[in-house]
Write a protein that holds these residues in place. Structure first.
Motif, PDB file in Angstrom:
ATOM      1  N   PHE A 147     -40.751 -34.728 -15.243  1.00 36.27           N
ATOM      2  CA  PHE A 147     -40.134 -35.155 -16.506  1.00 36.27           C
ATOM      3  C   PHE A 147     -40.975 -34.702 -17.698  1.00 36.27           C
ATOM      4  O   PHE A 147     -40.440 -34.286 -18.730  1.00 36.27           O
ATOM      5  N   VAL A 185     -39.667 -40.720 -18.172  1.00 37.06           N
ATOM      6  CA  VAL A 185     -38.216 -40.603 -18.356  1.00 37.06           C
ATOM      7  C   VAL A 185     -37.832 -40.973 -19.790  1.00 37.06           C
ATOM      8  O   VAL A 185     -37.023 -40.291 -20.439  1.00 37.06           O
ATOM      9  N   HIS A 188     -38.678 -38.225 -22.231  1.00 37.00           N
ATOM     10  CA  HIS A 188     -37.718 -37.125 -22.090  1.00 37.00           C
ATOM     11  C   HIS A 188     -36.403 -37.466 -22.777  1.00 37.00           C
ATOM     12  O   HIS A 188     -35.812 -36.639 -23.484  1.00 37.00           O
ATOM     13  N   HIS A 195     -30.593 -35.596 -18.546  1.00 35.82           N
ATOM     14  CA  HIS A 195     -31.033 -35.953 -17.202  1.00 35.82           C
ATOM     15  C   HIS A 195     -29.790 -36.215 -16.361  1.00 35.82           C
ATOM     16  O   HIS A 195     -29.020 -37.130 -16.641  1.00 35.82           O
TER      17      HIS A 195
END
Length: 599
Positions: A147, A185, A188, A195
């Motif tokens: 990530f 995560v 990101h 994602h």
């Protein structure tokens, strides 16, 4: 697993001859068909006859998803054998070494970069054959690094889960991989990057409750075991046999917990198309200043337009999206366990540009939902709007509803907060927004998805605070006075245009959109593109300021002086009217007194 059988054949007619072994044949676990001549099985490990999906290794998965020869593995040197020196009947250290030799991987997580349709992606795949695809310290580190690399390279990430959960032999260190991955995560996601998570058989435990369900888009393979608990644990908890398809990808789709189920042979093309829309490389630009065609209004009265807006042949939101969009990826559910069919949402392409569609699907003749929008429908719309803001997609809403469902179950499901949140999300979307009243827009359910930068109405659509017959029942106790109330509510497209509530009307073909749905969709598509081009010329900050001013001023455009004079005039008129009413009552009383005098 593939069932292998050995067939025997006699050589000659004598029973004393020894049998000769035939080559081993592989049979499908589901339907029993022979797989050795099955091309789809040889390429995708999917039975061509029944569609059963066999397990594939992580490296096979990468080869199926990425462009040929584009994969580059990362973090091969990130390893750890036994961080807690875990004791047991069988050595954990030896089990890890055996798994490494058997799979050719150093850990359960295989990560790296590659191309899908020529577009760079980061990919992370969990290998079920490596200790059940369980997540320990090393797997957590590799996924977190994936990530972080995607964030640094401003690239989308694809995660593929085939896992049984947390590596118990690594204790609490293994469980701590959930927040370890989650912070990466979140970073990101904050960068506005995509994602996409793919759920395969099985996808349970910690991966399911962490980074998998943090994904923007959730795709599942057919008949995969999906959920938090292992199947055995779930059966023990329930104390009985589970219903058919329970705890599967199909059940999750029904409850709006995944967006789509896609067979393995179609996954790569779907990902390529979806990435093209999410990372839209193209936008509409005008070659010259667009001119709106002159409005040609119909000749129907208000009540007639109400009936036309409800015509059973009138195109629904799904119909309009199908006819206007060249491609469409539907989003399912609100990620809270419900998927309201009265709202359709998804990413589509119109005029070559990707947009987020949110449509209210009015009731069909045999629809048990009756066209009312549930709490989950508003939740689905909110989710779509937030994704549109993240990926910079314009939002197109199609409004056609009787209202929000006024039932106790929906009240207890948070209908009020969901409507409020949906309206707030609609007003806060940073991208251009266009709302189109395509049929009957009624009550708070309509306005929650119609507070846009531009509001259009099909010529025979209606837009009102409440349905006319309901208003007649409330105000006069006579639902039959609906036609009379319809005229007074000023609910036609022409009335809304004069009141400044909408920006433009859109002509309908013939006697209404139901007479030629495809032409109606074509006219509407051109109108949407024309207004979208105009909105995209504006700077985002100015567009948001204009949106604020629009809804701040609606219904209150009079000056302070004019408002004061109007208020005083209304009070004076009321006092004069009251004086004459009292005078008339006094005169009637005197007249009755005279009539009561005996003769």
């Amino acid at each position: 697993m593939v069932v292998k059988i050995r067939l025997l054949r006699s050589r000659g007619a004598s029973s004393e001859d020894e049998p000769v072994a035939e080559p081993v044949k592989e049979l499908c676990l589901s339907c029993g068909s022979v797989l050795e001549t099955n091309r789809m099985f040889q390429r995708f490990r999917v039975c061509e006859d029944c569609g059963f999906h066999f397990h594939v290794t992580a490296r096979e998965r990468v080869a199926l998803l990425l462009d040929q020869g584009s994969f580059h593995e990362d973090d091969r040197g990130v390893t750890s054998i036994d961080p807690l020196s875990f004791p047991g009947r069988s050595s954990y250290r030896q089990r890890v070494i055996d798994a490494q030799r058997r799979t050719g991987l150093a850990e359960s997580a295989l990560t790296g970069t590659g191309l899908i349709g020529g577009r760079e992606v980061v990919i992370a795949v969990l290998e079920f054959a490596f200790l059940g695809g369980s997540i320990g310290v090393v797997a957590g580190e590799r996924i977190a690094r994936a990530f972080e690399k995607a964030t640094a390279r401003k690239a989308p990430i694809i995660t593929v889960s085939s896992t049984s959960g947390t590596r118990m032999q690594e204790g609490l260190l293994a469980l701590m991989q959930l927040p370890r991955i989650a912070v990466a995560v979140n970073k990101h996601a904050a960068a506005g990057l995509a994602h996409i998570a793919i759920l395969t058989d099985p996808a349970t435990g910690s991966a399911y409750t962490s980074f998998t369900n943090q994904a923007d888009i959730l795709i599942a393979e057919p008949n995969a075991l999906v959920g938090y608990a292992a199947l055995r644990v779930l059966q023990e908890t329930e104390g009985s046999e589970l219903p058919a398809h329970a705890h599967t990808s199909e059940s999750h789709l029904e409850h709006g917990l995944v967006d789509v189920i896609i067979p393995r042979p179609e996954l790569r093309d779907t990902l390529a198309s979806l990435l093209d829309m999410l990372l839209h490389d193209f936008s509409l630009t005008p070659t010259r200043k667009a001119k709106s065609p002159a409005a040609e209004h119909g000749h129907y009265g208000a009540w007639e337009q109400v009936q036309l807006s409800r015509h059973e042949g009138r195109p629904s939101a799904r119909d309009f999206i199908r006819m206007m969009a060249t491609s469409f990826f539907e989003l399912r559910g609100d990620r809270r366990g419900t998927d309201d069919p009265s709202v359709v949402a998804g990413i589509g392409s119109i005029g070559g540009e990707a947009v987020m569609f949110v449509g209210q699907v009015r009731a069909a003749a045999n629809d048990p939902h009756g066209g009312w929008i549930r709490a989950g429908g508003f939740g689905k719309a909110s989710r779509a709007m937030r994704l549109a803001g993240k990926f910079g997609l314009p939002v197109i809403t199609l409004i056609d509803t009787e209202g929000a469902y006024p039932g106790l179950s929906e009240e207890e499901s948070g209908l009020g907060p969901r409507v409020a949140l949906c309206l707030s999300d609609m007003l806060n979307v940073p991208t251009p927004t266009i709302a189109v009243i395509t049929g009957e827009g009624s009550s708070e359910a309509a306005i929650a998805m119609a507070a846009a930068d531009r509001v259009l109405m099909l010529d025979n659509a209606v837009y009102a605070v409440v349905r006319p017959e309901d208003a007649a029942a409330i105000l006069y106790g006579e639902p039959g006075r609906g036609p009379e109330v319809a005229e007074r509510l000023r609910l036609t497209s022409h009335d809304c245009l004069r009141l400044g509530i909408i920006d433009a009307t859109v002509q309908e073909p013939g006697e209404g959109a139901h007479t030629n749905p495809r032409e109606a969709a074509s006219i509407l598509q051109r109108a949407i593109i024309r207004h979208l081009v105009t909105l995209q010329r504006e700077r985002p900050k100015r567009r948001l300021e204009d949106r604020y001013a629009r809804y701040r001023q609606v219904g209150s455009t009079r000056s302070k002086l004019r408002g004061t004079l109007e208020r005083r005039m209304a009070h004076a008129t009321d006092r004069v009217s009251s004086f004459f009413d009292r005078l008339r009552r006094k005169n009637r009383t005197r007249a009755s007194d005279y009539t009561d005098i005996p003769t």
